[in-house]
Design an enzyme around this catalytic site. Sequence first.
Site, PDB file in Angstrom:
ATOM      1  CB  SER A  43       4.033  -1.107  -3.576  1.00 31.77           C
ATOM      2  OG  SER A  43       4.877  -1.753  -2.809  1.00 31.77           O
ATOM      3  CD  GLN A 101       8.206  -9.315   5.194  1.00 27.56           C
ATOM      4  OE1 GLN A 101       8.973  -9.376   4.200  1.00 27.56           O
ATOM      5  NE2 GLN A 101       7.263  -8.525   5.422  1.00 27.56           N
ATOM      6  NE  ARG A 125      22.614   1.553  10.491  1.00 25.55           N
ATOM      7  CZ  ARG A 125      21.929   1.867   9.355  1.00 25.55           C
ATOM      8  NH1 ARG A 125      21.398   2.805   9.036  1.00 25.55           N
ATOM      9  NH2 ARG A 125      22.147   1.005   8.185  1.00 25.55           N
ATOM     10  CG  HIS A 185      20.678   1.208   0.520  1.00 20.78           C
ATOM     11  ND1 HIS A 185      20.880   1.989  -0.529  1.00 20.78           N
ATOM     12  CD2 HIS A 185      19.422   1.606   1.015  1.00 20.78           C
ATOM     13  CE1 HIS A 185      19.721   2.863  -0.972  1.00 20.78           C
ATOM     14  NE2 HIS A 185      18.911   2.503   0.184  1.00 20.78           N
ATOM     15  CB  VAL A 199      13.107  -2.346  -1.469  1.00 21.00           C
ATOM     16  CG1 VAL A 199      13.335  -0.946  -1.814  1.00 21.00           C
ATOM     17  CG2 VAL A 199      13.288  -3.218  -2.781  1.00 21.00           C
ATOM     18  N   GLY A 200      13.264  -2.653   1.791  1.00 18.17           N
ATOM     19  CA  GLY A 200      13.096  -1.899   2.922  1.00 18.17           C
ATOM     20  C   GLY A 200      14.262  -1.886   3.819  1.00 18.17           C
ATOM     21  CB  ALA A 222      -0.814  -0.118   1.328  1.00 15.82           C
ATOM     22  CG  ASP A 268      22.350   3.339  -3.207  1.00 14.42           C
ATOM     23  OD1 ASP A 268      22.296   4.506  -2.960  1.00 14.42           O
ATOM     24  OD2 ASP A 268      22.253   2.382  -2.749  1.00 14.42           O
ATOM     25  CG  ASN A 293      12.411  -2.163   9.718  1.00 19.95           C
ATOM     26  OD1 ASN A 293      11.023  -2.594   9.463  1.00 19.95           O
ATOM     27  ND2 ASN A 293      12.925  -1.144   9.862  1.00 19.95           N
ATOM     28  CG  MET A 306       3.795   7.161  -1.596  1.00 18.03           C
ATOM     29  SD  MET A 306       2.140   7.158  -2.455  1.00 18.03           S
ATOM     30  CE  MET A 306       2.818   7.531  -4.147  1.00 18.03           C
TER      31      MET A 306
END
Lengths: 438, 438
Positions: free
Chosen positions: A108, A203, A189, A278, A220-221, A104, A250, A196, A106
């Site tokens: 994606s 997952q 951090r 990243h 990507v997250g 849901a 990048d 996360n 942006m």
Amino acid sequence: MAVAELSPSYTKTHFHSSQLSFLSTRLANFRHCAFRPLPRARNSLTISCSVAPNQVEAPVAVKNEEPKNKTECYGVFCLTYDLKAEEETKSWKKLINIAVSGAAGMISNHLLFKLASGEVFGPDQPVALKLLGSERSFQALEGVAMELEDSLFPLLREVSISIDPYEVFQDVEWALLIGAKPRGPGMERAGLLDINGQIFAEQGKALNAVASRNVKVIVVGNPCNTNALICMKNAPNIPAKNFHALTRLDENRAKCQLALKAGVFYDKVSNMTIWGNHSTTQVPDFLNARINGFPVKEVIRDQKWLEEEFTEKVQKRGGVLIKKWGRSSAASTSVSIVDAIRSLITPTPEGDWFSSGVYTTGNPYGIAEDIVFSMPCRSKGDGDYELVKDVIFDDYLLERITRTEAELLAEKRCVAHLIGEGIAFCDLPEDTMLPGEM
Amino acid sequence: MAVAELSPSYTKTHFHSSQLSFLSTRLANFRHCAFRPLPRARNSLTISCSVAPNQVEAPVAVKNEEPKNKTECYGVFCLTYDLKAEEETKSWKKLINIAVSGAAGMISNHLLFKLASGEVFGPDQPVALKLLGSERSFQALEGVAMELEDSLFPLLREVSISIDPYEVFQDVEWALLIGAKPRGPGMERAGLLDINGQIFAEQGKALNAVASRNVKVIVVGNPCNTNALICMKNAPNIPAKNFHALTRLDENRAKCQLALKAGVFYDKVSNMTIWGNHSTTQVPDFLNARINGFPVKEVIRDQKWLEEEFTEKVQKRGGVLIKKWGRSSAASTSVSIVDAIRSLITPTPEGDWFSSGVYTTGNPYGIAEDIVFSMPCRSKGDGDYELVKDVIFDDYLLERITRTEAELLAEKRCVAHLIGEGIAFCDLPEDTMLPGEM
């Protein structure tokens, strides 16, 4: 591999697809629907699809077939189209299942429409999109599915939405993991890594349990390298080589900055490697990159710019964009995800390569083993890749690679509890930012 | 045609490109840049492009050519690429200029990347994107341009941004007019018509002055039919046939709803006309539409559903989406704009047609002349269209067409001052909503 340290609070709540498998036996007499509605269970929902087969009078190329074990499909609202029955679709490839998390959001919202239009996998590849969202975003997921319906993409044959990764990842050949929590105000951090990390551990387990055995996973997250490592470690039955952390944006940004400096079009820049994490420790490699086939240093004779300004320009691009645009770069990120997928399914042009955050074990560069590190890759176009051997290093490059390596090793120690390596010990060398964080 | 009634307050502020033409004489010795930076005038700005030609040592396919009258380009920051000089681009078509208004908005954020990727005009059609925004959105426009840079689209050869339509529309072959003010709280539809009408009158004048003589104009900003009429009336030197109001999203939604009701895939629905205004008076025509080649009524034998539910479902889809998704349908709108463009540049499949809001003068259906009304069209793929003759009408359809026609005639009376027809007299039959308005 032990994954005993995983937070049980998250894993307890998902809804195992096996619990619904009895429903599939009730499907034999029903047709399936283009947009397969999901059972109205706690964590999945029907997409509007008012199929009433009794009203179909004209001949329709729908095949009554034995349903596969499609646990997310129930009732009369299931139609499966036999693509081989029609002139215009019979030469098509077999339908592939693609999961997108954070569906849901942006990024994606750009990516899903690219996947559905055929521009990623080609004009003869029908796709099923499986959208993973959160409880909070569920209504928005329905909105996305409705917009996909209204777009009439011929190749888009199935759309399903759910908040259960075990349901969404069933038989997927691609898992594009966009969803992650952003760092909140005052969050360390280490806190971000933990919150996360738990999502990606969950997952990973779900992928391990239900995805295609050769699923390709692009994380990507953020923080994406360590999220990819966690996901991989929790999916021991899926080849470690199949996990990627996205550093393609990048790479694209680095190419653009070199092109602008040299006064050439960006398609003249090749062999661009992003090394490492990243994050702001990432290393855009101007030693091995080429412009019109020449080493960058022979074209841009401004060593000071290369060493001091170029890297910073690439690293800070995201932040500049947020300031200008008021939000993060969803459109170009989704373009770079498409680039990353295409790089794996089309042969890499002769002599060139692309960057991807991949598992370091067995790397020829002397980078620490057992982390996810962006390195130069080539592909035969079969979904797999190999690391490029003929790259050179100098002291400047090695020093920077060592720094980003140290950061990733520290991130790994922070998430030890999520990768089956005991108790976490968080000694991040500095509180580095993600690209784009202010 | 007299356009004397146009509000002078808006027209006074724009910055005529002719005022900058003296700059072009200073360009002869400089190369041009991929992203052509604009002069730092009040209403246009340079996109970051640090070209330093003295550092280019390796051979680069850049041609020193006499600059055309490119008033938006100045200083050393201008490079033009000779596409005929390189193997991979020499078979390409001539660059086309495409203007997009409302370029910092969400619909454009999807559309611009589609235009740049080649999926609209094809893989051998290089494009120049000319972004029109407002003073307020200028920073965001820069952000969009930066994201386009970072996407490395090979076909995207120029990007420029400006808030002056006379600058943006220079030599454009397509003008995609997305930008419009939304109706604010308490604003009457008459007020909305006036405020947006002034924008489109101004843009029509600018197109008339500087665009390609055969520019195709697609108006998306609402109320789009009347905006298109105003734009057209202010551009008397451009053929009236070249102006379109977008009703393609309504057509796509109607096809999807019929498919869902019939239990067939949406690609089986054809000959779908949206008649009239892009408002809640629009008429999705189920009398002439076909499913698998059969009249809809032979497939869906539920007259009550067709007459009472179907039309409402199509009209209210936008509002339902806003509720679910929290914002309006940018992604599927941009897909439908792409569909609308493709319908004009590719031959319409045999026996089928598409809907577009076009000028009624000379229409074979007896619809009032001199308004912009959505009707069934066919194209040879040359950018032009013809109205379909073999459609049928019944009392139900005619009654509804008459209602949407009355609304458009009333809208026209409301904007008389903007189309050179004297003093406005606003007697809108009811305060109808735009699709999606709550």
